[in-house]
Design an enzyme around this catalytic site. Sequence first.
Site, PDB file in Angstrom:
ATOM      1  N   TYR A 172      46.007 -38.305 -88.905  1.00  0.00           N
ATOM      2  CA  TYR A 172      45.294 -39.548 -88.107  1.00  0.00           C
ATOM      3  C   TYR A 172      45.026 -39.132 -86.592  1.00  0.00           C
ATOM      4  O   TYR A 172      46.288 -38.811 -85.756  1.00  0.00           O
ATOM      5  CB  TYR A 172      45.755 -41.009 -88.038  1.00  0.00           C
ATOM      6  CG  TYR A 172      45.120 -41.840 -87.376  1.00  0.00           C
ATOM      7  CD1 TYR A 172      43.786 -42.233 -87.708  1.00  0.00           C
ATOM      8  CD2 TYR A 172      45.519 -42.563 -86.251  1.00  0.00           C
ATOM      9  CE1 TYR A 172      42.926 -43.397 -87.095  1.00  0.00           C
ATOM     10  CE2 TYR A 172      44.700 -43.660 -85.496  1.00  0.00           C
ATOM     11  CZ  TYR A 172      43.691 -43.904 -85.863  1.00  0.00           C
ATOM     12  OH  TYR A 172      42.981 -44.829 -85.119  1.00  0.00           O
ATOM     13  N   ASP A 201      48.703 -32.918 -81.842  1.00  0.00           N
ATOM     14  CA  ASP A 201      48.440 -34.437 -81.499  1.00  0.00           C
ATOM     15  C   ASP A 201      49.790 -34.872 -81.372  1.00  0.00           C
ATOM     16  O   ASP A 201      50.403 -35.184 -82.827  1.00  0.00           O
ATOM     17  CB  ASP A 201      47.515 -34.979 -82.291  1.00  0.00           C
ATOM     18  CG  ASP A 201      47.178 -36.282 -82.209  1.00  0.00           C
ATOM     19  OD1 ASP A 201      47.844 -37.083 -81.182  1.00  0.00           O
ATOM     20  OD2 ASP A 201      46.435 -37.088 -82.872  1.00  0.00           O
ATOM     21  N   LYS A 237      51.388 -43.569 -76.994  1.00  0.00           N
ATOM     22  CA  LYS A 237      52.536 -44.639 -77.432  1.00  0.00           C
ATOM     23  C   LYS A 237      53.605 -44.213 -76.453  1.00  0.00           C
ATOM     24  O   LYS A 237      53.737 -45.190 -75.284  1.00  0.00           O
ATOM     25  CB  LYS A 237      52.855 -44.032 -78.719  1.00  0.00           C
ATOM     26  CG  LYS A 237      51.366 -44.506 -79.762  1.00  0.00           C
ATOM     27  CD  LYS A 237      52.028 -44.305 -81.188  1.00  0.00           C
ATOM     28  CE  LYS A 237      50.651 -44.804 -81.892  1.00  0.00           C
ATOM     29  NZ  LYS A 237      49.660 -43.739 -82.584  1.00  0.00           N
TER      30      LYS A 237
HETATM   31  C1  LIG Z   1      48.399 -43.756 -82.517  1.00  0.00           C
HETATM   32  C2  LIG Z   1      47.760 -42.358 -82.649  1.00  0.00           C
HETATM   33  C3  LIG Z   1      46.472 -42.154 -82.171  1.00  0.00           C
HETATM   34  C4  LIG Z   1      45.486 -43.193 -81.614  1.00  0.00           C
HETATM   35  O1  LIG Z   1      46.121 -43.540 -80.582  1.00  0.00           O
HETATM   36  P1  LIG Z   1      45.618 -44.921 -79.765  1.00  0.00           P
HETATM   37  O2  LIG Z   1      46.271 -45.275 -78.514  1.00  0.00           O
HETATM   38  O3  LIG Z   1      45.728 -45.941 -80.983  1.00  0.00           O
HETATM   39  O4  LIG Z   1      44.046 -44.540 -79.729  1.00  0.00           O
HETATM   40  C5  LIG Z   1      46.112 -40.843 -82.324  1.00  0.00           C
HETATM   41  N1  LIG Z   1      46.724 -39.712 -82.764  1.00  0.00           N
HETATM   42  C6  LIG Z   1      47.987 -39.948 -83.386  1.00  0.00           C
HETATM   43  C7  LIG Z   1      48.914 -39.043 -84.147  1.00  0.00           C
HETATM   44  C8  LIG Z   1      48.506 -41.498 -83.315  1.00  0.00           C
HETATM   45  O5  LIG Z   1      49.693 -41.662 -84.081  1.00  0.00           O
END
Ligand SMILES: *Cc1c(COP(=O)(O)O)cnc(C)c1O
Length: 425
Positions: A142, A237, A265
Amino acid sequence: MSTSDDLFARSKLVSPGGVHSPVRAFKGVGGTPRFMTGGHGAFMTDVDGRDYVDFLSAFGPLILGHGNAAVREAAIGAISRGWSLGTTEPYSLDLAEFITRRIPWVESIRFVNSGTEAVMSALRVARGATGRDKILKFDGCYHGHTDSMLIKSGSGLAEATVADSAGLDHATLSGTVVAALDDDAALEAAFERHGSQIAAAIVEPVPANYGLLPQRLAYLQRLAQLCRKHGALLIFDEVISGFRVGFQGAAGLYGFEPDLVTYGKVIGGGFPVGAYGGKRQYMDLVAPSGPVYQAGTLSANPVAMCAGLATVQQLADGSLYARLEKLGQRLDAAFATQRRITLQRVGSLFWFYLVPPTAPIRSLADMQARPAAPFGPLFHTLLEGGMYLSPSAYEVGFLSAAHSEAQVDAMAAAVLAATAHLPSG
Ligand SMILES: *Cc1c(COP(=O)(O)O)cnc(C)c1O
């Protein structure tokens, strides 16, 4: 009717599904979401005054638990000095220096407001750097909700893809190539077919958004090799794994030097922050030093920068990761001899998949081949017992530095008791 039932009924009248992010609605587990008023240490408190041991940690940011004293002080300090400036300020500089000094492949970093924004911007940099259009992503990862990432493999034809949402720009989608995780043949085929057009491959090095799907190191190494061979950038990511599986994220843990990396995060300490960074040659392409445009009214907000710095400062010496790993090992030990459920764990990230633990689950195909028992009953048994797991079978759990050994042991015991009726494999 509980207070949460009442509030949820009202919320549904004024917001889609009664929530501001879908998984909060409890659709995957049934029932009414609990409205929380706050948190302290390892606990969250709901509107009826009930405490829950919090294994959600705000979906990752709260690696230090709720109300960490230094983070609170830093945020309050920033608020008292002035909470938004729209100018250059020293706070983002402090955070940028702190990170770039400790993560060699992040020579330059830009702060944004969410993980989605970080990914969107990193992809733009990769296209700008290579002059190419296509992005390779993986089913089972994701990357937030930017259009080009809301796409997955279709069934049938190897090349077919389907949108993961309505309302996407289909021209944008045609630039995304999708391969299954843990599938060597699909990886080779994607580069063979599109190699000269791929600007970047983006991957969660520890996929943690469709369950927790640790990958084979050789597979990730082959991906890095193919990127280099075909002149594509490698984007890690690390929005969820960054500062979570170790200070240097999964790249540090596994020994990679990605070209670009995205954070979110943990880096904001619980405030809205994302970041992308990497090698100077790529980051220098970003405006105003280069032609790749990216901007933000509230970017590098002082409250978020100060809270983020106060968070990563507590993580830098590595001792908290050692403590979190020890907590995680207590989970491993609790589940080591049972044969009913699969526990997968990387540091403080954990995931229960309700099938017997016969083989590692590394891909969506592995999950489809071995469908799990329903997660809702387990979730609600723990909720009634005062423990808050992520409200979906496909979201991971998060240990925090505020958790005690006793709380982790009690959660493990509750999970085992709640799944005692499942078949043993
Ligand atoms: C949470 C997450 C996102 C998106 O981040 P948001 O702050 O919710 O937009 C993108 N990539 C990964 C791997 C994530 O865990």
